[in-house]
Design an enzyme around this catalytic site. Structure first.
Site, PDB file in Angstrom:
ATOM      1  N   SER A 185       4.101   2.917   7.995  1.00 58.68           N
ATOM      2  CA  SER A 185       3.238   2.193   8.774  1.00 58.68           C
ATOM      3  C   SER A 185       2.382   0.907   7.952  1.00 58.68           C
ATOM      4  CB  SER A 185       2.409   3.052   9.705  1.00 58.68           C
ATOM      5  OG  SER A 185       1.814   2.041  10.340  1.00 58.68           O
ATOM      6  N   ASP A 271       9.193   3.576  19.005  1.00 58.92           N
ATOM      7  CA  ASP A 271       7.812   3.437  18.184  1.00 58.92           C
ATOM      8  C   ASP A 271       7.049   2.527  19.052  1.00 58.92           C
ATOM      9  OD1 ASP A 271       5.928   2.745  16.515  1.00 58.92           O
ATOM     10  OD2 ASP A 271       6.843   2.938  14.757  1.00 58.92           O
ATOM     11  N   HIS A 310       6.250   7.034  16.632  1.00 59.12           N
ATOM     12  CA  HIS A 310       5.858   6.262  15.222  1.00 59.12           C
ATOM     13  C   HIS A 310       5.718   7.402  14.027  1.00 59.12           C
ATOM     14  CE1 HIS A 310       3.473   3.279  12.837  1.00 59.12           C
ATOM     15  NE2 HIS A 310       2.567   4.046  12.722  1.00 59.12           N
TER      16      HIS A 310
END
Length: 336
Positions: A185, A271, A310
């Site tokens: 991320s 995601d 995610h």
């Protein structure tokens, strides 16, 4: 009738108040870019809140040592080092020196750079360390300045410098072992910043793994599902320009043009935080970049039906095979 009128009056007052707040926030962000920086980093969000970062064993990491390093004068960062599963028994009751020397044992090392919010003790992060350790990797991870129990003020430059410091610290102890960098991320932004610098000084890592990456922070902020303002007139001026003003770019799409080592991108189709199409776009930029012409660039999508979203790619039963095949090739490049 009077009661109904009173209720309607209160409701109308609430709607006007909410609308006022909604309209005021963009102006507040524009006037005070530090707010927007806080929203990008979310370093003040400590979830889970009650864990003692000095005691990784409380998270089920019995073969992990907690260190503190000083990248700069007023900065201290908290580091966890998890040894490979085969060293678990030997690691019991050992001190920091033993763990540092263990980096020189013949096992590859992964430097893990986490995303925004939370700490190095976040649940999904701990689960990934366990998976990687069981596959035979050392895992070194840390909280950037301003996160967890690390001291200092967060900034993109600072985060990158912290990562560089930890990388050099690993390299000073790891002998000939392969060192891989894994960013997740927001950590993918730190990872490409770091690897670009390492390639420029001709000390590249053995491979780079990006999990749920974006192209750059502006595109990510524009695509973020929680952005209730994206259709607001002047969205870029109000929200995206202050990010840039704060010196926050995390330009993965720029950085990959200067990176020369193997690259693996992992992204789940469902995601909800970093849209899948941004990971795919980054892959397309990297795959056609001249800097990667002698290196392997691979994109692995995870189907929506798997529900990895995610941060749950670590659950994939395919992950060990993906890493073995990809890093096996990098090992080969490393030794030849």
């Amino acid at each position: 009738l009077y009661r109904r009128y009173g209720l309607w009056f209160r409701l109308r007052k609430l709607i006007i108040w909410l609308l006022g707040v909604y309209i005021a926030i963009p102006f507040l962000v524009k006037l005070c870019p530090a707010i927007q920086a806080k929203l990008v980093f979310l370093n003040f969000v400590r979830v889970p809140y009650f864990i003692d970062l000095k005691r990784p064993q409380d998270q089920g990491l019995n073969h992990t040592c907690n260190y503190y390093l000083k990248p700069e004068e007023d900065v201290t960062i908290g580091v966890w080092h998890t040894v490979p599963a085969v060293l678990w028994k030997n690691a019991r009751g050992k001190d920091q020196l033993w763990f540092e020397e263990a980096l020189g044992s013949s096992h590859p090392i992964i430097l893990y750079l986490h995303g925004n919010a939370g700490t190095r003790g976040g649940d999904h992060r701990v689960e990934l360390y366990k998976v990687l350790s069981s596959l035979g990797y050392h895992v070194v991870t840390f909280d950037y300045r301003g996160w967890g129990d690390s001291i200092g003020s967060p900034s993109e430059r600072g985060m990158t410098y912290d990562a560089l410091h930890v990388f050099d610290w690993i390299k000073a102890r790891s002998g000939d072992n392969s060192v891989y960098i894994w960013g997740h991320s927001l950590g993918t932004g730190v990872a490409t910043n770091l690897v670009r610098r390492l390639c420029e000084r001709e000390t590249p890592p053995d491979a780079l793994i990006l999990e749920s990456p974006f192209t750059n922070i502006r595109e990510e902020a524009r695509s973020h599902p929680f952005s209730i303002y994206r259709y607001f007139p002047g969205f870029d001026w109000f929200f995206l320009d202050p990010i840039t003003t704060s010196g926050i770019k995390f330009a993965n799409d720029e950085n990959v043009k200067y990176i020369s080592c193997s690259l693996l991108i992992l992204h789940a189709e469902d995601d909800p935080v970093v849209p899948f199409h941004l990971g795919k776009k980054l892959y397309n930029i990297a795959a056609t970049s001249r800097s990667f012409r002698d290196y392997k660039v691979q994109f692995v999508p995870f189907h929506t039906d798997l529900g990895y979203r995610h941060k749950y790619i670590y659950r994939s039963p395919e992950l060990p095979r993906i890493l073995r095949e990809f890093l096996g090739k990098s090992e080969h490049e490393h030794h030849h």
